[in-house]
Design an enzyme around this catalytic site. Structure first.
Site, PDB file in Angstrom:
ATOM      1  N   ASP A 195      17.098  -2.445   4.194  1.00 35.16           N
ATOM      2  CA  ASP A 195      15.933  -2.665   5.065  1.00 35.16           C
ATOM      3  C   ASP A 195      16.298  -3.723   6.103  1.00 35.16           C
ATOM      4  OD1 ASP A 195      12.581  -2.203   4.336  1.00 35.16           O
ATOM      5  OD2 ASP A 195      13.184  -3.539   5.973  1.00 35.16           O
ATOM      6  N   ASN A 196      15.852  -3.542   7.348  1.00 37.67           N
ATOM      7  CA  ASN A 196      16.162  -4.550   8.375  1.00 37.67           C
ATOM      8  C   ASN A 196      15.101  -5.655   8.423  1.00 37.67           C
ATOM      9  OD1 ASN A 196      13.996  -3.373   9.668  1.00 37.67           O
ATOM     10  ND2 ASN A 196      15.160  -2.618  11.430  1.00 37.67           N
TER      11      ASN A 196
ATOM     12  N   TYR B 189       5.521  11.157  17.042  1.00 37.45           N
ATOM     13  CA  TYR B 189       5.794  10.791  15.647  1.00 37.45           C
ATOM     14  C   TYR B 189       5.925  12.052  14.782  1.00 37.45           C
ATOM     15  CZ  TYR B 189       4.981   9.025  10.932  1.00 37.45           C
ATOM     16  OH  TYR B 189       5.081   8.767   9.590  1.00 37.45           O
TER      17      TYR B 189
ATOM     18  N   ASN C 168      -2.913   9.764   4.311  1.00 34.10           N
ATOM     19  CA  ASN C 168      -3.075   8.344   4.661  1.00 34.10           C
ATOM     20  C   ASN C 168      -2.860   7.432   3.453  1.00 34.10           C
ATOM     21  OD1 ASN C 168      -4.371   9.916   6.847  1.00 34.10           O
ATOM     22  ND2 ASN C 168      -4.738   7.877   7.665  1.00 34.10           N
TER      23      ASN C 168
ATOM     24  N   GLY D 216      -3.597  11.197  20.490  1.00 34.67           N
ATOM     25  CA  GLY D 216      -2.781  11.777  19.430  1.00 34.67           C
ATOM     26  C   GLY D 216      -3.488  11.947  18.101  1.00 34.67           C
TER      27      GLY D 216
ATOM     28  N   HIS E  10      -3.635   0.160  10.794  1.00 34.23           N
ATOM     29  CA  HIS E  10      -4.265   1.100   9.861  1.00 34.23           C
ATOM     30  C   HIS E  10      -5.705   0.717   9.547  1.00 34.23           C
ATOM     31  CE1 HIS E  10       0.081   1.790   9.174  1.00 34.23           C
ATOM     32  NE2 HIS E  10      -0.344   3.025   9.287  1.00 34.23           N
TER      33      HIS E  10
ATOM     34  N   LYS F 114       9.428  13.863  12.914  1.00 34.22           N
ATOM     35  CA  LYS F 114       9.487  14.111  11.463  1.00 34.22           C
ATOM     36  C   LYS F 114       9.711  15.596  11.174  1.00 34.22           C
ATOM     37  CE  LYS F 114       8.839   9.964   9.746  1.00 34.22           C
ATOM     38  NZ  LYS F 114       9.613   9.350   8.667  1.00 34.22           N
TER      39      LYS F 114
ATOM     40  N   ALA G 110      12.919   4.484   6.008  1.00 31.25           N
ATOM     41  CA  ALA G 110      13.075   3.700   7.246  1.00 31.25           C
ATOM     42  C   ALA G 110      12.750   4.549   8.467  1.00 31.25           C
ATOM     43  CB  ALA G 110      14.504   3.169   7.342  1.00 31.25           C
TER      44      ALA G 110
HETATM   45  N1  UDP Z   1      -9.111   4.141  13.316  1.00 29.82           N
HETATM   46  C1  UDP Z   1     -10.188   3.536  13.952  1.00 29.82           C
HETATM   47  N2  UDP Z   1     -10.101   2.205  14.269  1.00 29.82           N
HETATM   48  C2  UDP Z   1      -8.995   1.458  13.979  1.00 29.82           C
HETATM   49  C3  UDP Z   1      -7.899   2.063  13.328  1.00 29.82           C
HETATM   50  C4  UDP Z   1      -7.990   3.421  13.013  1.00 29.82           C
HETATM   51  O1  UDP Z   1     -11.209   4.183  14.230  1.00 29.82           O
HETATM   52  O2  UDP Z   1      -8.976   0.259  14.315  1.00 29.82           O
HETATM   53  C5  UDP Z   1      -9.175   5.577  12.966  1.00 29.82           C
HETATM   54  C6  UDP Z   1      -8.063   6.397  13.586  1.00 29.82           C
HETATM   55  O3  UDP Z   1      -8.435   6.845  14.863  1.00 29.82           O
HETATM   56  C7  UDP Z   1      -7.924   7.527  12.562  1.00 29.82           C
HETATM   57  C8  UDP Z   1      -8.298   6.882  11.232  1.00 29.82           C
HETATM   58  O4  UDP Z   1      -9.008   5.677  11.576  1.00 29.82           O
HETATM   59  O5  UDP Z   1      -8.862   8.542  12.824  1.00 29.82           O
HETATM   60  C9  UDP Z   1      -7.095   6.500  10.407  1.00 29.82           C
HETATM   61  O6  UDP Z   1      -6.188   5.803  11.250  1.00 29.82           O
HETATM   62  P1  UDP Z   1      -4.871   5.106  10.706  1.00 29.82           P
HETATM   63  O7  UDP Z   1      -4.232   4.454  11.896  1.00 29.82           O
HETATM   64  O8  UDP Z   1      -5.209   4.254   9.534  1.00 29.82           O
HETATM   65  O9  UDP Z   1      -3.981   6.297  10.147  1.00 29.82           O
HETATM   66  P2  UDP Z   1      -3.463   7.660  10.852  1.00 29.82           P
HETATM   67  O10 UDP Z   1      -4.478   8.701  10.479  1.00 29.82           O
HETATM   68  O11 UDP Z   1      -3.331   7.425  12.311  1.00 29.82           O
HETATM   69  O12 UDP Z   1      -2.154   7.890  10.170  1.00 29.82           O
END
Ligand code: UDP
Length: 332
Positions: free
Chosen positions: A31-32, A145, A174, A287, A193, A149, A73
């Site tokens: 891990d870096n 992203y 998630n 996205g 998140h 993947k 990673a």
């Molecule tokens: N989300 C949000 N406000 C935030 C962060 C996330 O409304 O400050 C929403 C985001 O648009 C998504 C969901 O919460 O619909 C989960 O986002 P997260 O970034 O946790 O995971 P992702 O689904 O992008 O992998």
């Protein structure tokens, strides 16, 4: 088994490393520490290095006589990938391909890959039974992203047909929560998140949580996601390693098969913490698919995966305990 875990000091990586060690495996963490935390893994297992340094990795594969690689990673943020695709294609595809090829040349025959629900893109809402999403659903990623993947999954598949090699791609929905004993948990800088952000808003560490979009075609207008506990996610890696062998091509969704909206996440944090979460309604984030919920029966049926945490409240309780005990994450 002698296992090299790239990105093993990160959030999902460190929870997996703990389970691998508990299962008697001989684990080397690479891990870096850009996103990972030194404190999240046993010091004697950690090798600090960067994925781009392929000679370093090659050396480890040889001297540690590695039998399997678990490859976490990566760059992992959907919105960041939209703004900086070059970084995502380089880290997630170019460096991963380099690693894969060194595995081939050094006879490492087992590879577990951190993939993502983002490979699917927008579920085909017009098609009956499109949600929950099955592994064989169409895959048209809507952000770099997911695209990086998916491209690497394809390389794994092609390798497995041509070389004595087997792989498992785990498509995470998630990841959330923290280890039951509170030893490790989620600590990203910057945090993007939802669950940790909502907890930070509840405890006053940030002024509010912004809801990214309230006009989606979902029951309450906000995005729906399938939250899976990080230890259940980690367990899927351990099970996958037990199944791998030459010619194995395994691909699984990892989710609990149930979706929760952004508003439901906020309400759950309020219920668990007893605090009020200040909320601001904002615009959609680039996205973001409206709904991502896994069909998770393949993983259960084929690997005997049995998640311990099957509802959001149980997951949020572990996250809340970790954040209350570590308000500044691993630094606190
Ligand atoms: N989300 C949000 N406000 C935030 C962060 C996330 O409304 O400050 C929403 C985001 O648009 C998504 C969901 O919460 O619909 C989960 O986002 P997260 O970034 O946790 O995971 P992702 O689904 O992008 O992998």
């Amino acid at each position: 088994m002698r296992i090299l875990v790239t990105g093993g000091a990160g959030y999902i990586g460190s929870h997996t490393v703990r389970q691998l060690i508990a299962g008697g495996h001989d684990v080397t963490v690479f891990d870096n520490l850009r996103y990972g935390h030194r404190q999240a893994v046993p010091a004697e297992r950690l090798v600090v290095g960067d994925l781009r340094d392929i000679d370093h990795l090659d050396h480890l594969l040889v001297v540690e006589r590695v039998e399997a690689v678990v490859h976490f990673a990566a760059s992992t943020s959907v919105p960041e990938s939209v703004k900086a695709p070059a970084e995502y294609y380089t880290n997630n595809l170019v460096y991963s391909l380099q690693l894969l090829d060194r595995c081939r040349r050094n006879g490492v025959g087992k590879f577990v890959f951190s993939s993502t629900a983002a490979v699917y893109g927008l579920p085909d809402y017009g098609v009956p039974d499109a949600v929950p999403i099955r592994e064989d659903a169409k895959k048209v990623p809507v952000n770099p992203y997911g695209a990086t993947k998916l491209a690497f999954e394809r390389a794994l598949e092609d390798y497995s047909f041509a070389y004595p090699f087997g792989y498992c791609a785990l498509r995470y929905f998630n990841a959330a929560g923290a280890a039951e004993d509170g030893a490790i948990g989620e600590d990203h800088t910057p945090e993007t998140h939802l669950i940790p952000i909502v907890i930070q808003a509840a405890t006053g560490k940030r002024p509010h949580v912004e809801i990214f979009g309230t006009d989606y075609n979902t029951p309450d207008g906000t995005c729906v996601r399938d939250y899976v506990h990080v230890d259940d996610l980690a367990a899927a890696h351990v099970l996958a390693l037990g199944k791998l062998g030459p010619g194995k091509r395994l691909t699984y969704n990892v989710g609990i098969g149930r979706g929760y909206s952004v508003r439901e996440v906020i309400a759950t944090v309020e219920a668990v913490s007893g605090l009020t979460v200040p909320v601001k309604e904002g615009v959609r984030r680039d996205g973001d698919p409206p709904v991502l919920v896994a069909a998770a029966d393949r993983l259960r049926a084929e690997l005997g995966w049995a998640p311990k945490y099957t509802n959001l409240r149980a997951i949020v309780e572990t996250a809340w305990r970790w954040h209350k005990a570590h308000p500044d994450g691993f630094g606190g």
